[in-house]
Design an enzyme around this catalytic site. Structure first.
Site, PDB file in Angstrom:
ATOM      1  N   SER A   1       0.858  -1.194   0.000  1.00  0.00           N
ATOM      2  CA  SER A   1       0.000   0.000   0.000  1.00  0.00           C
ATOM      3  C   SER A   1       0.891   1.240   0.000  1.00  0.00           C
ATOM      4  CB  SER A   1      -0.849  -0.001   1.282  1.00  0.00           C
ATOM      5  OG  SER A   1      -1.426   1.269   1.510  1.00  0.00           O
TER       6      SER A   1
ATOM      7  N   TYR B   1      -1.741  -0.626  10.239  1.00  0.00           N
ATOM      8  CA  TYR B   1      -1.683  -0.957   8.806  1.00  0.00           C
ATOM      9  C   TYR B   1      -0.267  -0.688   8.275  1.00  0.00           C
ATOM     10  CZ  TYR B   1      -3.586  -1.230   3.999  1.00  0.00           C
ATOM     11  OH  TYR B   1      -3.867  -1.583   2.689  1.00  0.00           O
TER      12      TYR B   1
ATOM     13  N   THR C   1       2.308  -3.239   9.218  1.00  0.00           N
ATOM     14  CA  THR C   1       2.308  -4.470   8.419  1.00  0.00           C
ATOM     15  C   THR C   1       2.807  -4.223   6.998  1.00  0.00           C
ATOM     16  OG1 THR C   1      -0.032  -4.208   7.753  1.00  0.00           O
ATOM     17  CG2 THR C   1       0.420  -5.459   9.763  1.00  0.00           C
TER      18      THR C   1
END
Ligand SMILES: NC(=O)c1ccc[n+]([C@@H]2O[C@H](COP(=O)([O-])OP(=O)(O)OC[C@H]3O[C@@H](n4cnc5c(N)ncnc54)[C@H](OP(=O)(O)O)[C@@H]3O)[C@@H](O)[C@H]2O)c1
Length: 222
Positions: free
Chosen positions: A116, A129, A132
């Protein structure tokens, strides 16, 4: 280029994974895309059982399935922390461990980790988030060095905002409109646009890109 290749895609039931699965099938690949009942990536036992029953050697693996629990730091609890780390970080590593056993016997192999933009930059409420996704990009780099000699190429794809259920769950439609105005291309990506990049990285057309985190965000981070 992808015809008859055995490629495992996690999280193929919807969103980006579904688009990757559909595109691979169009190219004649043997896309293996288990449901959560067949492979729950948050469970090491489920991963082990899945590979024990897999009767083909993989040419490619797409670590796509992931979750995003958005919370201010004080609201983060241990259950969510463990769930995020198990699903987004430990599972991809474990899946790669199993997948490379077969790939090493082949002339080449390909791994794509769906990361991402929040694995490259970050923002408020994304600490779990980002933990990770930054970690996943670290795995990509380390394993590119380790697996390169066996001609196994591994890259991360880091999408910006994509039109999927995950986006709609985490961002209200009013906020989505505000975000769109900050994206140079003036829109969110479609899952198919992410799939195109993933297919290139999986294919024999990619002969020299490995260890990279490739951002696909309509210019958002620029
Ligand atoms: N959407 C975005 O804007 C965006 C942006 C950047 C990165 N990403 C990343 O792209 C990937 C896909 O995102 P998406 O938006 O397509 O997500 P999504 O629409 O929420 O779909 C998530 C997929 O992951 C599967 N999954 C989740 N936990 C699982 C588990 N424990 N075991 C097996 N499967 C599991 C889901 O299966 P079920 O159907 O069974 O729930 C579903 O197929 C994720 O890694 C995400 O972090 C998304």
């Amino acid at each position: 280029m992808l015809k008859n290749k055995n490629i495992l895609v996690t999280g193929g039931s919807r969103g980006i994974g579904k688009a990757i699965k559909k595109s691979l099938e169009c190219k004649g690949a043997n896309c293996i895309s288990p449901s959560r009942n067949e492979l729950d990536i948050s469970s090491l036992r489920s991963i082990e059982a899945f590979f024990a029953s897999l009767d083909v050697e993989l040419d490619g693996l797409v670590n796509n399935a992931g979750i995003n629990i958005v919370n201010p730091v004080e609201a983060i609890n241990d259950v969510d922390t463990e769930k995020m780390i198990k699903t987004n970080l430990i599972a991809p590593l474990k899946l790669i461990q199993y997948a490379v056993k077969g790939m090493r016997k082949k002339p080449s192999g390909r791994v794509v980790n769906i990361s991402s933009i929040w694995g490259v930059r970050s923002k408020e409420h994304r600490s779990l988030y980002s933990l990770t996704k930054f970690g996943l990009n670290g795995i990509t780099r380390a394993l590119a060095r380790e697996l390169g000699p066996d001609n196994i190429m591994i890259n991360s794809v880091a999408p910006g905002y994509v039109n999927t259920e995950m986006t709609n769950q985490n961002i209200s439609s009013d906020t989505q409109k505000e975000i769109v105005e900050t994206i140079p291309l003036g829109r969110f990506a479609s899952p198919d646009e992410i799939a195109k990049l993933v297919l290139f990285l999986l294919s024999d057309d990619n002969t020299y890109i490995t260890g990279q985190t490739i951002v696909i965000d309509g210019g958002f981070l620029a």
